[in-house]
Design a protein around this motif. Sequence first.
Motif, PDB file in Angstrom:
ATOM      1  N   GLU A  65     -13.666  -8.612  -0.445  1.00 38.28           N
ATOM      2  CA  GLU A  65     -12.596  -9.203  -1.261  1.00 38.28           C
ATOM      3  C   GLU A  65     -13.134  -9.729  -2.587  1.00 38.28           C
ATOM      4  O   GLU A  65     -12.470  -9.677  -3.607  1.00 38.28           O
ATOM      5  N   GLY A  66     -14.359 -10.246  -2.581  1.00 42.11           N
ATOM      6  CA  GLY A  66     -14.907 -10.815  -3.803  1.00 42.11           C
ATOM      7  C   GLY A  66     -15.201  -9.784  -4.864  1.00 42.11           C
ATOM      8  O   GLY A  66     -15.353 -10.121  -6.030  1.00 42.11           O
ATOM      9  N   MET A  67     -15.284  -8.510  -4.492  1.00 39.76           N
ATOM     10  CA  MET A  67     -15.614  -7.466  -5.449  1.00 39.76           C
ATOM     11  C   MET A  67     -14.389  -6.681  -5.892  1.00 39.76           C
ATOM     12  O   MET A  67     -14.492  -5.800  -6.721  1.00 39.76           O
ATOM     13  N   ARG A  68     -13.229  -6.981  -5.312  1.00 40.13           N
ATOM     14  CA  ARG A  68     -12.056  -6.155  -5.577  1.00 40.13           C
ATOM     15  C   ARG A  68     -11.140  -6.764  -6.641  1.00 40.13           C
ATOM     16  O   ARG A  68     -10.920  -7.973  -6.651  1.00 40.13           O
ATOM     17  N   PRO A  69     -10.578  -5.932  -7.506  1.00 36.39           N
ATOM     18  CA  PRO A  69      -9.541  -6.435  -8.418  1.00 36.39           C
ATOM     19  C   PRO A  69      -8.320  -6.930  -7.629  1.00 36.39           C
ATOM     20  O   PRO A  69      -8.145  -6.574  -6.461  1.00 36.39           O
ATOM     21  N   ARG A  70      -7.488  -7.697  -8.258  1.00 34.31           N
ATOM     22  CA  ARG A  70      -6.328  -8.267  -7.560  1.00 34.31           C
ATOM     23  C   ARG A  70      -5.369  -7.208  -7.042  1.00 34.31           C
ATOM     24  O   ARG A  70      -4.630  -7.442  -6.087  1.00 34.31           O
ATOM     25  N   THR A  71      -5.361  -6.045  -7.688  1.00 40.25           N
ATOM     26  CA  THR A  71      -4.421  -5.002  -7.261  1.00 40.25           C
ATOM     27  C   THR A  71      -4.882  -4.272  -6.002  1.00 40.25           C
ATOM     28  O   THR A  71      -4.116  -3.515  -5.421  1.00 40.25           O
ATOM     29  N   CYS A  72      -6.151  -4.484  -5.573  1.00 44.87           N
ATOM     30  CA  CYS A  72      -6.673  -3.736  -4.430  1.00 44.87           C
ATOM     31  C   CYS A  72      -6.186  -4.332  -3.119  1.00 44.87           C
ATOM     32  O   CYS A  72      -6.211  -5.536  -2.922  1.00 44.87           O
ATOM     33  N   ARG A  73      -5.770  -3.432  -2.241  1.00 41.68           N
ATOM     34  CA  ARG A  73      -5.255  -3.878  -0.956  1.00 41.68           C
ATOM     35  C   ARG A  73      -5.881  -3.134   0.215  1.00 41.68           C
ATOM     36  O   ARG A  73      -5.587  -3.437   1.351  1.00 41.68           O
ATOM     37  N   ASN A  74      -6.732  -2.135  -0.047  1.00 40.76           N
ATOM     38  CA  ASN A  74      -7.224  -1.334   1.080  1.00 40.76           C
ATOM     39  C   ASN A  74      -8.188  -2.138   1.948  1.00 40.76           C
ATOM     40  O   ASN A  74      -8.839  -3.070   1.491  1.00 40.76           O
ATOM     41  N   ALA A  75      -8.248  -1.776   3.202  1.00 40.70           N
ATOM     42  CA  ALA A  75      -9.117  -2.447   4.165  1.00 40.70           C
ATOM     43  C   ALA A  75     -10.043  -1.443   4.835  1.00 40.70           C
ATOM     44  O   ALA A  75     -10.456  -1.622   5.962  1.00 40.70           O
ATOM     45  N   THR A  76     -10.356  -0.343   4.141  1.00 38.29           N
ATOM     46  CA  THR A  76     -11.245   0.668   4.706  1.00 38.29           C
ATOM     47  C   THR A  76     -12.669   0.117   4.772  1.00 38.29           C
ATOM     48  O   THR A  76     -13.053  -0.705   3.944  1.00 38.29           O
ATOM     49  N   PRO A  77     -13.450   0.547   5.754  1.00 40.47           N
ATOM     50  CA  PRO A  77     -14.811   0.012   5.887  1.00 40.47           C
ATOM     51  C   PRO A  77     -15.778   0.512   4.833  1.00 40.47           C
ATOM     52  O   PRO A  77     -16.877  -0.020   4.699  1.00 40.47           O
ATOM     53  N   GLY A  78     -15.390   1.531   4.060  1.00 37.26           N
ATOM     54  CA  GLY A  78     -16.295   2.044   3.046  1.00 37.26           C
ATOM     55  C   GLY A  78     -17.368   2.927   3.644  1.00 37.26           C
ATOM     56  O   GLY A  78     -17.312   3.316   4.807  1.00 37.26           O
ATOM     57  N   PHE A  79     -18.397   3.230   2.849  1.00 41.70           N
ATOM     58  CA  PHE A  79     -19.400   4.200   3.260  1.00 41.70           C
ATOM     59  C   PHE A  79     -20.645   3.511   3.819  1.00 41.70           C
ATOM     60  O   PHE A  79     -20.914   2.336   3.542  1.00 41.70           O
ATOM     61  N   HIS A  80     -21.391   4.278   4.602  1.00 46.03           N
ATOM     62  CA  HIS A  80     -22.667   3.816   5.166  1.00 46.03           C
ATOM     63  C   HIS A  80     -23.611   5.008   5.134  1.00 46.03           C
ATOM     64  O   HIS A  80     -23.406   5.988   5.851  1.00 46.03           O
ATOM     65  N   LEU A  81     -24.631   4.947   4.265  1.00 51.85           N
ATOM     66  CA  LEU A  81     -25.539   6.066   4.065  1.00 51.85           C
ATOM     67  C   LEU A  81     -26.999   5.622   4.122  1.00 51.85           C
ATOM     68  O   LEU A  81     -27.315   4.462   3.853  1.00 51.85           O
ATOM     69  N   ASP A 118      -1.563   1.899  -0.180  1.00 45.79           N
ATOM     70  CA  ASP A 118      -2.643   1.423   0.688  1.00 45.79           C
ATOM     71  C   ASP A 118      -3.820   0.856  -0.098  1.00 45.79           C
ATOM     72  O   ASP A 118      -4.483  -0.071   0.362  1.00 45.79           O
ATOM     73  N   GLY A 119      -4.109   1.441  -1.254  1.00 48.29           N
ATOM     74  CA  GLY A 119      -5.330   1.063  -1.963  1.00 48.29           C
ATOM     75  C   GLY A 119      -5.118   0.392  -3.293  1.00 48.29           C
ATOM     76  O   GLY A 119      -5.779  -0.572  -3.635  1.00 48.29           O
ATOM     77  N   GLY A 120      -4.202   0.917  -4.104  1.00 50.23           N
ATOM     78  CA  GLY A 120      -3.939   0.349  -5.416  1.00 50.23           C
ATOM     79  C   GLY A 120      -4.465   1.207  -6.546  1.00 50.23           C
ATOM     80  O   GLY A 120      -3.753   1.478  -7.488  1.00 50.23           O
ATOM     81  N   SER A 121      -5.719   1.641  -6.482  1.00 52.06           N
ATOM     82  CA  SER A 121      -6.297   2.498  -7.513  1.00 52.06           C
ATOM     83  C   SER A 121      -7.556   3.141  -6.956  1.00 52.06           C
ATOM     84  O   SER A 121      -8.060   2.750  -5.896  1.00 52.06           O
ATOM     85  N   ASP A 122      -8.090   4.121  -7.672  1.00 55.64           N
ATOM     86  CA  ASP A 122      -9.312   4.762  -7.172  1.00 55.64           C
ATOM     87  C   ASP A 122     -10.494   3.799  -7.165  1.00 55.64           C
ATOM     88  O   ASP A 122     -11.402   3.916  -6.340  1.00 55.64           O
ATOM     89  N   THR A 123     -10.504   2.814  -8.080  1.00 57.64           N
ATOM     90  CA  THR A 123     -11.567   1.813  -8.055  1.00 57.64           C
ATOM     91  C   THR A 123     -11.529   1.018  -6.759  1.00 57.64           C
ATOM     92  O   THR A 123     -12.567   0.715  -6.166  1.00 57.64           O
ATOM     93  N   CYS A 124     -10.325   0.690  -6.303  1.00 57.59           N
ATOM     94  CA  CYS A 124     -10.174  -0.048  -5.052  1.00 57.59           C
ATOM     95  C   CYS A 124     -10.749   0.732  -3.877  1.00 57.59           C
ATOM     96  O   CYS A 124     -11.437   0.180  -3.019  1.00 57.59           O
ATOM     97  N   TRP A 125     -10.498   2.032  -3.850  1.00 61.16           N
ATOM     98  CA  TRP A 125     -10.940   2.847  -2.727  1.00 61.16           C
ATOM     99  C   TRP A 125     -12.457   2.888  -2.645  1.00 61.16           C
ATOM    100  O   TRP A 125     -13.032   2.962  -1.556  1.00 61.16           O
ATOM    101  N   THR A 126     -13.142   2.854  -3.765  1.00 63.84           N
ATOM    102  CA  THR A 126     -14.600   2.957  -3.747  1.00 63.84           C
ATOM    103  C   THR A 126     -15.283   1.601  -3.651  1.00 63.84           C
ATOM    104  O   THR A 126     -16.477   1.540  -3.376  1.00 63.84           O
ATOM    105  N   ASN A 127     -14.551   0.502  -3.854  1.00 63.53           N
ATOM    106  CA  ASN A 127     -15.162  -0.821  -3.786  1.00 63.53           C
ATOM    107  C   ASN A 127     -15.483  -1.242  -2.365  1.00 63.53           C
ATOM    108  O   ASN A 127     -16.336  -2.090  -2.153  1.00 63.53           O
ATOM    109  N   GLY A 128     -14.777  -0.707  -1.371  1.00 62.21           N
ATOM    110  CA  GLY A 128     -14.991  -1.145  -0.008  1.00 62.21           C
ATOM    111  C   GLY A 128     -14.212  -2.419   0.294  1.00 62.21           C
ATOM    112  O   GLY A 128     -13.354  -2.844  -0.466  1.00 62.21           O
ATOM    113  N   PRO A 129     -14.527  -3.066   1.419  1.00 60.41           N
ATOM    114  CA  PRO A 129     -13.677  -4.152   1.923  1.00 60.41           C
ATOM    115  C   PRO A 129     -13.980  -5.536   1.380  1.00 60.41           C
ATOM    116  O   PRO A 129     -13.323  -6.487   1.759  1.00 60.41           O
TER     117      PRO A 129
END
Length: 212
Positions: free
Chosen positions: A115-131, A102-113
Amino acid sequence: MGQPIIVLSHWLRATAALALCASILALPGCWVIPPKVLTTPGNPVPVAKHFPSALLAEPIELRKEYRHTTQPFEIKGPGERWTVSLGFVAADSSLTVQQRRDGGSDTCWTNGPDEGMRPRTCRNATPGFHLRWELLRDDGSIAAQHERDNLAQRGGGTYSGSAITRTLSGFSNQRRGIYRLRVAVLRDAKELDFLKPHILIDRPFFNSRAIE
């Protein structure tokens, strides 16, 4: 006469060695003992290892309507600048097969959705955090505040072999005194539980640590 001279020689060498050790430890960047990092009692995460430059690193839950107020900490004057960040423990080895798919790596999971900030291996589409965080003075009044929605805002951070940070913003120009940080989670991000999220008060990049 020979024996007292030998004893004195040993004493001088020992004194010189202690002085040399003290001078080395006093040099910036030469500490062998990591700085003390404030955290909650019983926190199983070795925060000084994962977040060694932090003033404070306390575990939080990324659940909507979750609130957390940190323990008191001291600001020693307006010259101090600090960032507020989310800190995650890097844990690629503990990702399940499904998480990797779903994500690719732990970096992908914390980058959020974004696309411009994600490495090519990232595939997750989670909305990320809001604080939202607030810096509270000793009397409870708000000295500074900031809100970060990872779904809508680009942001910086750091990545190392042991930890990942995502910057929420920071504060400076605060008068000397005792403060707390109050955090409110505005959207669920339970998919990040496995990375052991912490709220951090940390030194800005390229800025010398002002509190020891």
